[in-house]
Motif scaffolding. Structure first.
Motif, PDB file in Angstrom:
ATOM      1  N   MET A   1      -9.354 -50.090  40.916  1.00 39.09           N
ATOM      2  CA  MET A   1      -8.196 -49.817  40.100  1.00 39.09           C
ATOM      3  C   MET A   1      -7.948 -48.311  40.025  1.00 39.09           C
ATOM      4  O   MET A   1      -8.874 -47.525  40.143  1.00 39.09           O
ATOM      5  CB  MET A   1      -8.414 -50.346  38.695  1.00 39.09           C
ATOM      6  N   VAL A   2      -6.723 -47.964  39.811  1.00 40.44           N
ATOM      7  CA  VAL A   2      -6.336 -46.575  39.583  1.00 40.44           C
ATOM      8  C   VAL A   2      -5.502 -46.538  38.313  1.00 40.44           C
ATOM      9  O   VAL A   2      -5.012 -47.557  37.834  1.00 40.44           O
ATOM     10  CB  VAL A   2      -5.558 -45.974  40.785  1.00 40.44           C
ATOM     11  N   TRP A   3      -5.348 -45.353  37.785  1.00 44.51           N
ATOM     12  CA  TRP A   3      -4.622 -45.150  36.528  1.00 44.51           C
ATOM     13  C   TRP A   3      -3.540 -44.106  36.744  1.00 44.51           C
ATOM     14  O   TRP A   3      -3.747 -43.110  37.440  1.00 44.51           O
ATOM     15  CB  TRP A   3      -5.585 -44.680  35.448  1.00 44.51           C
ATOM     16  N   LEU A   4      -2.392 -44.330  36.129  1.00 41.05           N
ATOM     17  CA  LEU A   4      -1.273 -43.399  36.232  1.00 41.05           C
ATOM     18  C   LEU A   4      -0.936 -42.872  34.842  1.00 41.05           C
ATOM     19  O   LEU A   4      -0.549 -43.638  33.955  1.00 41.05           O
ATOM     20  CB  LEU A   4      -0.043 -44.097  36.824  1.00 41.05           C
ATOM     21  N   PRO A   5      -1.101 -41.552  34.625  1.00 43.23           N
ATOM     22  CA  PRO A   5      -0.708 -40.984  33.336  1.00 43.23           C
ATOM     23  C   PRO A   5       0.813 -40.852  33.264  1.00 43.23           C
ATOM     24  O   PRO A   5       1.455 -40.404  34.217  1.00 43.23           O
ATOM     25  CB  PRO A   5      -1.386 -39.609  33.326  1.00 43.23           C
ATOM     26  N   VAL A   6       1.370 -41.285  32.147  1.00 44.09           N
ATOM     27  CA  VAL A   6       2.820 -41.219  31.960  1.00 44.09           C
ATOM     28  C   VAL A   6       3.133 -40.598  30.602  1.00 44.09           C
ATOM     29  O   VAL A   6       2.328 -40.648  29.672  1.00 44.09           O
ATOM     30  CB  VAL A   6       3.476 -42.614  32.057  1.00 44.09           C
ATOM     31  N   ALA A   7       4.311 -40.017  30.525  1.00 46.32           N
ATOM     32  CA  ALA A   7       4.783 -39.435  29.266  1.00 46.32           C
ATOM     33  C   ALA A   7       6.271 -39.720  29.133  1.00 46.32           C
ATOM     34  O   ALA A   7       7.022 -39.633  30.113  1.00 46.32           O
ATOM     35  CB  ALA A   7       4.539 -37.928  29.237  1.00 46.32           C
ATOM     36  N   PHE A   8       6.683 -40.087  27.940  1.00 41.50           N
ATOM     37  CA  PHE A   8       8.099 -40.207  27.600  1.00 41.50           C
ATOM     38  C   PHE A   8       8.389 -39.054  26.651  1.00 41.50           C
ATOM     39  O   PHE A   8       7.739 -38.929  25.601  1.00 41.50           O
ATOM     40  CB  PHE A   8       8.391 -41.556  26.931  1.00 41.50           C
ATOM     41  N   VAL A   9       9.325 -38.201  27.030  1.00 40.74           N
ATOM     42  CA  VAL A   9       9.578 -36.964  26.296  1.00 40.74           C
ATOM     43  C   VAL A   9      11.053 -36.875  25.921  1.00 40.74           C
ATOM     44  O   VAL A   9      11.928 -37.099  26.756  1.00 40.74           O
ATOM     45  CB  VAL A   9       9.194 -35.733  27.155  1.00 40.74           C
ATOM     46  N   CYS A  10      11.302 -36.537  24.642  1.00 37.09           N
ATOM     47  CA  CYS A  10      12.670 -36.281  24.172  1.00 37.09           C
ATOM     48  C   CYS A  10      12.759 -34.824  23.745  1.00 37.09           C
ATOM     49  O   CYS A  10      11.901 -34.325  23.018  1.00 37.09           O
ATOM     50  CB  CYS A  10      13.014 -37.189  22.994  1.00 37.09           C
ATOM     51  N   LEU A  11      13.798 -34.169  24.222  1.00 34.04           N
ATOM     52  CA  LEU A  11      14.011 -32.755  23.912  1.00 34.04           C
ATOM     53  C   LEU A  11      14.940 -32.588  22.718  1.00 34.04           C
ATOM     54  O   LEU A  11      15.584 -33.542  22.279  1.00 34.04           O
ATOM     55  CB  LEU A  11      14.574 -32.051  25.139  1.00 34.04           C
ATOM     56  N   MET A  12      15.025 -31.385  22.211  1.00 34.69           N
ATOM     57  CA  MET A  12      15.870 -31.084  21.051  1.00 34.69           C
ATOM     58  C   MET A  12      17.349 -31.379  21.317  1.00 34.69           C
ATOM     59  O   MET A  12      18.098 -31.646  20.394  1.00 34.69           O
ATOM     60  CB  MET A  12      15.695 -29.624  20.624  1.00 34.69           C
ATOM     61  N   ASN A  13      17.766 -31.350  22.591  1.00 32.72           N
ATOM     62  CA  ASN A  13      19.162 -31.646  22.927  1.00 32.72           C
ATOM     63  C   ASN A  13      19.395 -33.153  23.096  1.00 32.72           C
ATOM     64  O   ASN A  13      20.422 -33.576  23.609  1.00 32.72           O
ATOM     65  CB  ASN A  13      19.589 -30.895  24.188  1.00 32.72           C
ATOM     66  N   ASN A  14      18.406 -33.964  22.663  1.00 32.35           N
ATOM     67  CA  ASN A  14      18.464 -35.433  22.700  1.00 32.35           C
ATOM     68  C   ASN A  14      18.461 -36.030  24.095  1.00 32.35           C
ATOM     69  O   ASN A  14      18.861 -37.176  24.282  1.00 32.35           O
ATOM     70  CB  ASN A  14      19.649 -35.963  21.893  1.00 32.35           C
ATOM     71  N   VAL A  15      18.004 -35.282  25.079  1.00 29.29           N
ATOM     72  CA  VAL A  15      17.799 -35.811  26.426  1.00 29.29           C
ATOM     73  C   VAL A  15      16.348 -36.273  26.509  1.00 29.29           C
ATOM     74  O   VAL A  15      15.430 -35.527  26.169  1.00 29.29           O
ATOM     75  CB  VAL A  15      18.078 -34.733  27.500  1.00 29.29           C
ATOM     76  N   CYS A  16      16.153 -37.530  26.945  1.00 23.43           N
ATOM     77  CA  CYS A  16      14.809 -38.102  27.055  1.00 23.43           C
ATOM     78  C   CYS A  16      14.540 -38.494  28.500  1.00 23.43           C
ATOM     79  O   CYS A  16      15.445 -38.948  29.206  1.00 23.43           O
ATOM     80  CB  CYS A  16      14.673 -39.323  26.159  1.00 23.43           C
ATOM     81  N   SER A  17      13.281 -38.331  28.924  1.00 19.26           N
ATOM     82  CA  SER A  17      12.907 -38.649  30.300  1.00 19.26           C
ATOM     83  C   SER A  17      11.466 -39.128  30.362  1.00 19.26           C
ATOM     84  O   SER A  17      10.647 -38.792  29.509  1.00 19.26           O
ATOM     85  CB  SER A  17      13.029 -37.406  31.194  1.00 19.26           C
ATOM     86  N   PHE A  18      11.174 -39.879  31.433  1.00 18.16           N
ATOM     87  CA  PHE A  18       9.802 -40.261  31.745  1.00 18.16           C
ATOM     88  C   PHE A  18       9.243 -39.292  32.772  1.00 18.16           C
ATOM     89  O   PHE A  18       9.951 -38.838  33.661  1.00 18.16           O
ATOM     90  CB  PHE A  18       9.763 -41.674  32.352  1.00 18.16           C
ATOM     91  N   LEU A  23      -2.272 -39.861  40.209  1.00 20.27           N
ATOM     92  CA  LEU A  23      -3.129 -41.041  40.105  1.00 20.27           C
ATOM     93  C   LEU A  23      -4.566 -40.608  39.825  1.00 20.27           C
ATOM     94  O   LEU A  23      -5.048 -39.609  40.376  1.00 20.27           O
ATOM     95  CB  LEU A  23      -3.089 -41.858  41.397  1.00 20.27           C
ATOM     96  N   SER A  24      -5.243 -41.363  38.979  1.00 16.47           N
ATOM     97  CA  SER A  24      -6.628 -41.076  38.612  1.00 16.47           C
ATOM     98  C   SER A  24      -7.491 -42.270  38.976  1.00 16.47           C
ATOM     99  O   SER A  24      -7.027 -43.410  38.968  1.00 16.47           O
ATOM    100  CB  SER A  24      -6.737 -40.837  37.105  1.00 16.47           C
ATOM    101  N   ILE A  25      -8.766 -41.995  39.256  1.00 22.20           N
ATOM    102  CA  ILE A  25      -9.664 -43.089  39.624  1.00 22.20           C
ATOM    103  C   ILE A  25     -10.369 -43.695  38.415  1.00 22.20           C
ATOM    104  O   ILE A  25     -11.091 -44.670  38.544  1.00 22.20           O
ATOM    105  CB  ILE A  25     -10.706 -42.640  40.669  1.00 22.20           C
ATOM    106  N   SER A  26     -10.131 -43.118  37.235  1.00 20.61           N
ATOM    107  CA  SER A  26     -10.725 -43.676  36.013  1.00 20.61           C
ATOM    108  C   SER A  26      -9.774 -43.452  34.848  1.00 20.61           C
ATOM    109  O   SER A  26      -8.925 -42.552  34.870  1.00 20.61           O
ATOM    110  CB  SER A  26     -12.071 -43.016  35.711  1.00 20.61           C
TER     111      SER A  26
END
Length: 65
Positions: A1-18, A23-26
């Motif tokens: 198995m591998v792991w994928l770090p993800v982040a959902f971020v919203c900025l002060m101008n109300n724009v949000c993105s993933f 990829l990580s091995i643990s």
């Protein structure tokens, strides 16, 4: 198995993105990447809100990584 770090971020101008990291091995490696990202987002005045996580990926035998 591998792991994928993800982040959902919203900025002060109300724009949000993933976003995703490498990829990580643990799960521990994945969480370490997210800790670095969290520190960066906590100090960024443009970041209004964020959420991080690690997605477990189970490659098929036919997948190439």
């Amino acid at each position: 198995m591998v792991w994928l770090p993800v982040a959902f971020v919203c900025l002060m101008n109300n724009v949000c993105s993933f976003y995703n990291g490498n990829l990580s091995i643990s799960q521990e490696q994945c969480e370490a990447q997210n800790k670095i990202a969290v520190r960066a987002m906590q100090t960024d005045a443009d970041v209004k809100a964020y959420q991080v996580g690690c997605i477990e990926i189970k490659p098929k035998s036919t997948d190439s990584l």
